[in-house]
Motif scaffolding. Structure first.
Motif, short mmCIF file in Angstrom:
data_model
loop_
_atom_site.label_atom_id
_atom_site.label_comp_id
_atom_site.label_asym_id
_atom_site.label_seq_id
_atom_site.Cartn_x
_atom_site.Cartn_y
_atom_site.Cartn_z
N LEU A 1 0.89 -1.30 -0.04
CA LEU A 1 -0.03 0.03 0.05
C LEU A 1 0.85 1.20 0.03
CD1 LEU A 1 -2.88 -0.83 2.44
CD2 LEU A 1 -2.88 -1.19 -0.25
N MET A 2 2.07 1.19 0.52
CA MET A 2 2.97 2.38 0.45
C MET A 2 3.36 2.71 -0.92
SD MET A 2 6.22 3.27 0.19
CE MET A 2 7.10 1.77 0.08
N ALA A 3 3.73 1.62 -1.44
CA ALA A 3 4.18 1.92 -2.91
C ALA A 3 2.92 2.32 -3.78
CB ALA A 3 4.77 0.58 -3.49
N ARG A 4 1.72 1.83 -3.54
CA ARG A 4 0.53 1.95 -4.53
C ARG A 4 0.18 3.34 -4.18
NH1 ARG A 4 -5.00 -1.04 -2.96
NH2 ARG A 4 -3.52 -3.08 -3.62
N HIS A 5 0.29 4.07 -3.04
CA HIS A 5 -0.05 5.31 -2.91
C HIS A 5 1.09 6.33 -2.91
CE1 HIS A 5 -4.03 4.14 -2.37
NE2 HIS A 5 -3.84 3.20 -1.64
N PHE A 6 2.33 6.04 -3.03
CA PHE A 6 3.34 6.99 -2.99
C PHE A 6 3.17 8.10 -3.80
CE2 PHE A 6 7.52 8.64 -3.32
CZ PHE A 6 7.92 8.68 -2.14
N ASN A 7 3.12 9.18 -3.27
CA ASN A 7 3.00 10.42 -4.08
C ASN A 7 4.06 11.34 -4.08
OD1 ASN A 7 1.98 13.06 -4.78
ND2 ASN A 7 -0.04 12.99 -3.36
N ALA A 8 4.62 11.05 -5.24
CA ALA A 8 5.77 11.52 -5.60
C ALA A 8 5.87 13.00 -5.72
CB ALA A 8 6.66 10.95 -6.80
N ASP A 9 5.03 13.66 -6.16
CA ASP A 9 4.70 15.14 -6.25
C ASP A 9 4.70 15.75 -4.78
OD1 ASP A 9 4.59 15.05 -8.96
OD2 ASP A 9 2.62 15.06 -9.00
N TYR A 10 4.00 15.00 -3.92
CA TYR A 10 3.96 15.49 -2.74
C TYR A 10 5.28 15.45 -2.10
CZ TYR A 10 3.22 15.26 2.45
OH TYR A 10 3.35 15.47 3.83
N PHE A 11 5.86 14.20 -2.20
CA PHE A 11 7.28 14.11 -1.57
C PHE A 11 8.41 15.08 -2.00
CE2 PHE A 11 11.47 12.21 -1.83
CZ PHE A 11 11.85 11.81 -0.73
N THR A 12 8.41 15.61 -3.42
CA THR A 12 9.29 16.40 -4.03
C THR A 12 9.16 17.90 -3.30
OG1 THR A 12 8.37 15.18 -5.87
CG2 THR A 12 10.73 16.44 -6.00
N SER A 13 7.83 18.00 -3.00
CA SER A 13 7.42 19.41 -2.48
C SER A 13 7.87 19.62 -1.06
CB SER A 13 5.76 19.55 -2.47
OG SER A 13 5.25 18.90 -1.50
N LEU A 14 8.24 18.49 -0.13
CA LEU A 14 8.72 18.74 0.86
C LEU A 14 10.33 19.21 1.17
CD1 LEU A 14 7.59 15.28 2.52
CD2 LEU A 14 6.29 17.40 2.76
N ALA B 1 -0.03 13.63 6.27
CA ALA B 1 -1.21 13.04 5.89
C ALA B 1 -1.39 12.82 4.50
CB ALA B 1 -2.35 13.98 6.60
N PRO B 2 -0.87 13.77 3.42
CA PRO B 2 -1.10 13.58 2.13
C PRO B 2 -0.64 12.26 1.65
CG PRO B 2 -0.20 15.92 2.59
CD PRO B 2 -0.43 15.12 3.89
N GLN B 3 0.44 11.63 2.31
CA GLN B 3 1.05 10.34 1.84
C GLN B 3 0.32 9.30 2.41
OE1 GLN B 3 3.26 9.07 -0.52
NE2 GLN B 3 2.48 7.01 0.34
N LEU B 4 0.09 9.50 3.91
CA LEU B 4 -0.41 8.21 4.86
C LEU B 4 -1.79 7.93 4.57
CD1 LEU B 4 2.21 8.76 7.75
CD2 LEU B 4 2.24 7.15 5.84
N ASP B 5 -2.59 9.14 4.56
CA ASP B 5 -4.19 9.10 4.57
C ASP B 5 -4.75 8.14 3.64
OD1 ASP B 5 -6.57 10.22 6.03
OD2 ASP B 5 -6.88 10.54 3.82
#
Ligand code: ADP
Ligand code: MG
Length: 364
Positions: free
Chosen positions: A21-34, A71-75
């Protein structure tokens, strides 16, 4: 590995392991914004699923506020696991009132009057990092803090009992033989240092420092210290009266809550736990049931797992998660949902699910 390479690796995992589920929902755009620090922290949270592609969740929180902070990644992962659609607000309510439901397994069938019943809740102190991010010193400090609460329970005639530590040099240290026999009796937790998922997450770090278990004199109220969460508080009884066991947990939990620092909670997700699968009520209520017909004598769990899933139940082997069924068909069944359901609803689901599985078992 550079962050870009990790992102690429996670994308590969999501193709090869759609259950992660981590990989399925990994949000690369959100990650790069951090910012850098947040990126590092999020990668630590996702490390277990990155290094163990066959993970079913693939992430563990490191600090009590990680769920709200990231939350944007985990929710989306949390919603996927717990079956809560994106447009529905998550609401964790609590209900410990046993007076409305009568949950006596003996009413289903007299043969269910002496099954082994267990109910546990996961709790973490808000004043420490979660187990994946604790230092050795913090683990030992937490154990000392918890054992002072157990000293109070031991003085209470309703509890009594003892605290058993596996921390080398602890005044309560038990022998390797006693530890093994408590594990065999389904009371104490297994050696976590052998678990690749917990290892990568840091949760089994510094093993066996800061680990132990309180057990009441009747051996029906137990508290694990330093497993996947700071505390796993549980009641275990053999019999059929789910309410009596549930009430035993409720009272003990209430007392411990007054003796320990406040437990970590999230405004959205209720009780905070290392693994997102345990959020909310943090409760797993299970029965050890013999279902030889549904498991071909304990040799095949696949059919039972499907039947159980339709009833909202998960099946584990008799030795706990990742173990096999006993040769007599002994399995562990428990409601899967923990978030967005109350404690009493979990108990009711266990009762109703056990009744439905038992009907299938005896019909064969
Ligand atoms: P959890 O993650 O809920 O703590 P595990 O699957 O790790 O549970 O199991 C922990 C231990 O509890 C194992 O030894 C398992 O066999 C035991 N256990 C679970 N449910 C029961 C039950 N209903 N009766 C007796 N032992 C149980
Ligand atoms: Mg477990």
């Amino acid at each position: 590995m550079k962050n870009q390479d990790v992102i690429a690796r996670i994308a590969e995992i999501s193709k090869a392991n759609p259950g992660n589920l981590m990989a399925r929902h990994f949000n690369a755009d959100y990650f790069t914004s951090l910012n850098d620090a947040d990126q590092q922290q999020l990668l630590k949270i996702c490390a277990s699923g990155t290094q163990n592609p066959d993970s079913s969740m693939g992430a563990y929180a490191m600090n009590p506020n990680d769920y709200d902070r990231f939350a944007p990644q985990l929710d989306p992962m949390i919603r996927d696991f717990h079956g809560i659609n994106a447009d529905i607000p998550i609401k964790q309510e609590h209900d410990w009132d046993t007076s409305r439901n009568i949950c006596d397994l003996g009413a289903i069938d007299a043969r269910l009057k002496d099954v082994s019943m267990r109910v546990r809740v996961a709790r973490n102190a808000s004043t420490f990092p979660l187990p994946g991010a604790m230092s050795k010193q913090q683990r030992v400090e937490f154990e000392i803090l918890a054992s002072s609460a157990f000293d109070e329970l031991i003085k209470n005639p309703e509890y009594g009992g003892q605290y058993l530590s596996i921390t080398p040099g602890s005044p309560n240290e038990i022998s390797a033989d006693e530890y093994a026999s408590r594990v065999g009796a389904h009371q104490m937790f297994k050696d976590m240092s052998a678990d690749p998922y917990l290892n990568v997450a840091g949760i089994s770090g510094d093993w066996p420092y800061g680990r132990g278990m309180y057990v009441s004199k009747d051996e029906d109220f137990l508290v694990w210290v330093g497993e996947e969460d700071h505390l796993r508080i549980m009641a275990m009884q053999s019999g059929g009266n789910l309410n009596a066991m549930f009430a035993r947990l409720a009272t003990g939990l209430e007392i411990l809550g007054q003796l320990l620092p406040p437990f970590a909670t999230s405004p959205t997700y209720g009780n905070v736990t290392s693994c997102p699968t345990n959020l909310g009520a943090g409760m797993r209520a299970s029965l050890h049931m013999k279902l030889p017909n549904l498991t071909s004598g304990g040799t095949d769990l696949s059919q039972l797992k499907q039947e159980a899933k339709n009833l909202g139940l998960a099946v584990r082997g008799a030795g706990g998660e990742h173990s096999d069924a006993g040769s007599d068909g002994l399995v562990d069944i428990s409601p899967s949902a923990r978030l967005g359901v109350t404690e009493m609803q979990i108990m009711q689901r266990l009762y109703d699910g056990a009744a439905a599985l038992w009907a299938l078992e005896i019909e064969r």
